[in-house]
Design a protein around this motif. Structure first.
Motif, PDB file in Angstrom:
ATOM      1  N   ARG A  45      26.574  23.602  68.738  1.00  0.00           N
ATOM      2  CA  ARG A  45      26.965  22.784  69.878  1.00  0.00           C
ATOM      3  C   ARG A  45      27.814  23.609  70.848  1.00  0.00           C
ATOM      4  O   ARG A  45      28.153  24.765  70.585  1.00  0.00           O
ATOM      5  N   ILE A  46      28.190  22.994  71.951  1.00  0.00           N
ATOM      6  CA  ILE A  46      28.996  23.688  72.952  1.00  0.00           C
ATOM      7  C   ILE A  46      30.354  24.087  72.390  1.00  0.00           C
ATOM      8  O   ILE A  46      30.902  25.144  72.722  1.00  0.00           O
ATOM      9  N   ASP A  47      30.910  23.247  71.489  1.00  0.00           N
ATOM     10  CA  ASP A  47      32.224  23.555  70.913  1.00  0.00           C
ATOM     11  C   ASP A  47      32.154  24.559  69.773  1.00  0.00           C
ATOM     12  O   ASP A  47      33.165  24.858  69.142  1.00  0.00           O
TER      13      ASP A  47
END
Length: 709
Positions: free
Chosen positions: A481-483
């Motif tokens: 994911r982006i995180d």
């Protein structure tokens, strides 16, 4: 209509033809083709006088000899291609050599056809002027196709395929040019093949033409065209006189004999095995459209005034192909061990040999990384690479009874509504592949399968065997994911990966994409480097990973480092462990296998070190650790140093330096080290490629019993 069929058939052959293979093997293909053609031509001139007298023909004996030479020497490339595909040996070296040789044989016969079709009274100036005009037409169309293709690709950037009107425009250019060449007096067979073989690769235009033409030609035009050839053969005309049957038998025997004699002699000079030479000889004896064109031209121009001669020659062409077909099928089945799928591990492959690699994706997300790894796997730019990208699409539950088989985006796509299968993912995947091809020049063959997750692995295995893939690269069932955290995808993706690890007849790799590897291939003028590391613990899987790393390390954008982990306590016995619960004979077998693996590890690493490390092409580090805890700690220290980690699965082998790593394993199918690198708690920034070497089931039945339960 027959002429239109020839135009479109030869254009498709050019589109599908493996031009780089012909360039690499032009000498071999030419020697084999010309060996049979020249011998057959000699036989043709030898029997011309006999046939001329027996058929009571009138006209030029020289032109009759040329027509008989066409019949004896021609190799029907469309039939060879179709038969090789149906018998599933088109991707083997023998199959590709046969296709290339048959095309050269076709060109030889077309050369004779030009001699037949030209009026001998014409002046040489007319010959040269007409030939120059024909050449101008071919060059003009090839150049026009380049610009038209670019225009079509730009106009349809957000679409899956070209519209039917745009396809008709392209085909109209091809048909118009072919008719222009025919009107000058030259056969368009040459021209149409060049139009196809020089057509711009990659992009929506090429993809659309292959999809629409393949289905139409294979299912409609081919049967009708060959049925037309059969109708021209009036067998009732032959039965009326026994001597006519004798002439047909003589022509067939000389055709087969000339091909066998010339081809085997050529294969002997090239040191090709006898069994392959015999198969090539019969494949070269298949007849097709050039023979029919020669007879038609001769008959229409009244070059030889004998209907008997033309009927006998056409019957000979048809019967010869009918005889050769079953013989070829028998030879292919008999040589199934040679022509069948025989996997050679990357560990034992020459890094300069051709690499056939299959990458699979479920969505567009991992495509940039996948195609980047495939392109870098070739190593040096002169190494042949045949990459395939397969889009795996889950079949909706409600229509599983209508399961679609794997196919190179051709036939079934005309029969189904593609919007229900893949949606916009198809557009995004195609766009990523097209951009990559435009930037790097690496042509990626695309395929697709629509199947439920429970049986999807069968389609992948079958396709990998058909294309003779050396390794299959699969996407991990989690994505980043982006995180930076990993999120699980559909459960069926993991199930498919596990089944492929057990069932595939070649090496299998699982890729955890963290994004940084997507830029591993830059534009040709870029000097950027990607730091890649191979972790070597020992065993067949690690040796396979090292075999893949050999190729990667030769790429100009890759800075490769190999880290070998060895036990600090007992290096000589580090790989020997005994389970006291086993029987004595099982213990001895385990010790023997581990000792054999250790010896192979030493041999492979020594060769790798002498060939790549001493020359400075690859970095090498030897790390001594006592247990899995130290191994894990060291891996954490180097996390941010590399953009790609390559490691063997190692799940079929236990080692003291990895014990304890997998106590908290989440994905046992990745092996202890791969599972650690792919762990959610392992804050790595680089992608991970876990490689498993294929081994026969009887070599590791015990291991499979406990794997991936």
């Amino acid at each position: 209509m027959a002429m239109y069929a020839r135009i479109i058939i030869m254009f498709l052959i050019g589109l599908e033809f493996d031009v780089p293979y012909l360039i690499r093997n032009f000498k071999r293909a030419s020697v084999i083709a010309l060996g049979g053609c020249v011998t057959s031509t000699i036989f043709a001139f030898a029997i011309t006088s006999f046939i001329y007298e027996e058929t009571a023909a009138e006209g030029n004996r020289y032109l009759m000899a040329c027509m008989i030479a066409v019949v004896l020497s021609n190799s029907g490339s469309p039939l060879v291609i179709r038969m090789a595909a149906d018998l599933k040996f088109a991707t083997t070296d023998v199959g590709r050599l046969a296709i290339s040789s048959s095309l050269i044989g076709d060109f030889y016969a077309v050369g004779l056809l030009v001699i037949i079709s030209r009026n001998k009274k014409e002046k040489s100036k007319t010959w040269f002027s007409d030939a120059f005009i024909a050449l101008l037409i071919i060059v003009a169309v090839v150049v026009a196709n380049i610009y038209v293709t670019k225009l079509m690709n730009r106009r349809n950037r957000n679409k899956k395929y070209l519209s039917n009107i745009e396809v008709c425009i392209i085909l109209g250019i091809i048909f118009g040019a072919a008719m222009g060449v025919e009107s000058i007096g030259y056969s368009s067979i040459y021209a149409c093949f060049f139009f196809g073989s020089l057509f711009p690769r990659g992009g929506k235009t090429m993809r659309t033409l292959l999809i629409k033409l393949t289905y139409t030609i294979h299912n409609f035009i081919f049967p009708i065209y060959f049925g037309y050839a059969g109708f021209k053969a009036d067998l009732s005309f032959v039965y009326k006189h026994i001597w006519r049957i004798g002439i047909i038998v003589l022509v067939i025997l000389l055709s087969i004999g000339g091909k066998i004699t010339g081809t085997l002699a050529a294969c002997h000079s090239l040191k090709t095995p006898l069994n392959e030479g015999v198969l090539l000889a019969f494949l070269m004896n298949l007849k097709c459209h050039v023979d029919l064109v020669a007879m038609t031209v001769g008959q229409q121009n009244a070059m030889v005034a004998s209907q008997t001669f033309f009927s006998l020659m056409i019957c000979s062409v048809v019967i010869s192909s009918i005889i050769s077909g079953p013989l070829i099928a028998f030879l292919v089945r008999r040589e199934s061990n040679t022509l069948g799928y025989n996997h050679v591990a990357l560990e034992w492959q020459d890094p300069d040999s051709e690499l056939r690699i299959l990458a699979c994706v479920h969505s567009p997300r991992p495509v940039p990384t996948m195609v980047g790894i495939m392109a870098t796997s070739r190593g040096s730019e002169h190494v042949p690479l045949t990459p395939y990208l397969m889009h795996l699409i889950e079949l909706p539950h409600k229509i599983k009874s209508k399961k679609k088989k794997a196919h190179p985006q051709d036939e079934v796509e005309e029969l189904i509504d593609e919007d229900d299968y893949g949606g916009n993912d198809v557009v995004e995947i195609n766009e990523a592949v097209d951009d990559f091809t435009a930037e790097t020049g690496v042509m990626i063959h695309q395929a697709k399968t629509v199947a439920p997750f429970t049986s999807m692995f069968k389609d992948v295995c079958e396709f990998a065997e058909d294309v003779r893939a050396s390794i299959i690269i699969l996407p991990f069932h989690k994505h980043q994911r982006i995180d930076g955290k990993l999120e699980s995808d559909k459960v069926g993706i993991r199930t498919t990966n596990q089944k492929l690890l057990r069932s595939a007849r070649c090496s299998v790799a699982i890729l955890l994409d963290r994004g940084l590897t997507a830029g591993v291939i830059k534009a040709s003028g870029s000097d950027s480097l990607q730091n890649v590391v191979t972790l070597f613990f020992g065993g067949p899987d690690d040796r396979e990973a090292l075999g893949l790393s050999k190729r990667l390390g030769s790429h100009r954008h890759i800075n490769l480092t190999v880290i070998r982990f060895v036990s600090a306590e007992a290096p000589s016995n580090q790989n020997v462990e005994v389970n006291v619960a086993h029987k004595e004979e099982d213990v001895l077998m385990a010790i023997s296998d581990d000792q054999k693996d250790s010896e192979l590890d030493s041999i492979v690493l020594t060769d790798f070190y002498n060939r790549y490390v001493t020359s400075g092409r690859v970095g090498y580090i030897e790390k001594r650790v006592e247990n899995g805890t130290e191994t894990s700690s060291y891996l954490r220290d180097i996390l941010d140093m590399y953009t790609l980690f390559i490691v063997g699965n190692g799940g079929r082998r236990r080692s003291s330096i990895t014990i304890g790593i997998n106590d908290w394993e989440e994905c046992p199918e990745l092996g202890p080290v791969g599972d650690l690198l792919a762990s959610s708690d392992f804050d790595a920034s680089g992608s991970v490629l876990i490689v498993q070497q294929h081994r026969d089931k009887n070599d590791d039945d015990d291991d499979n019993d406990d794997s991936y339960r």
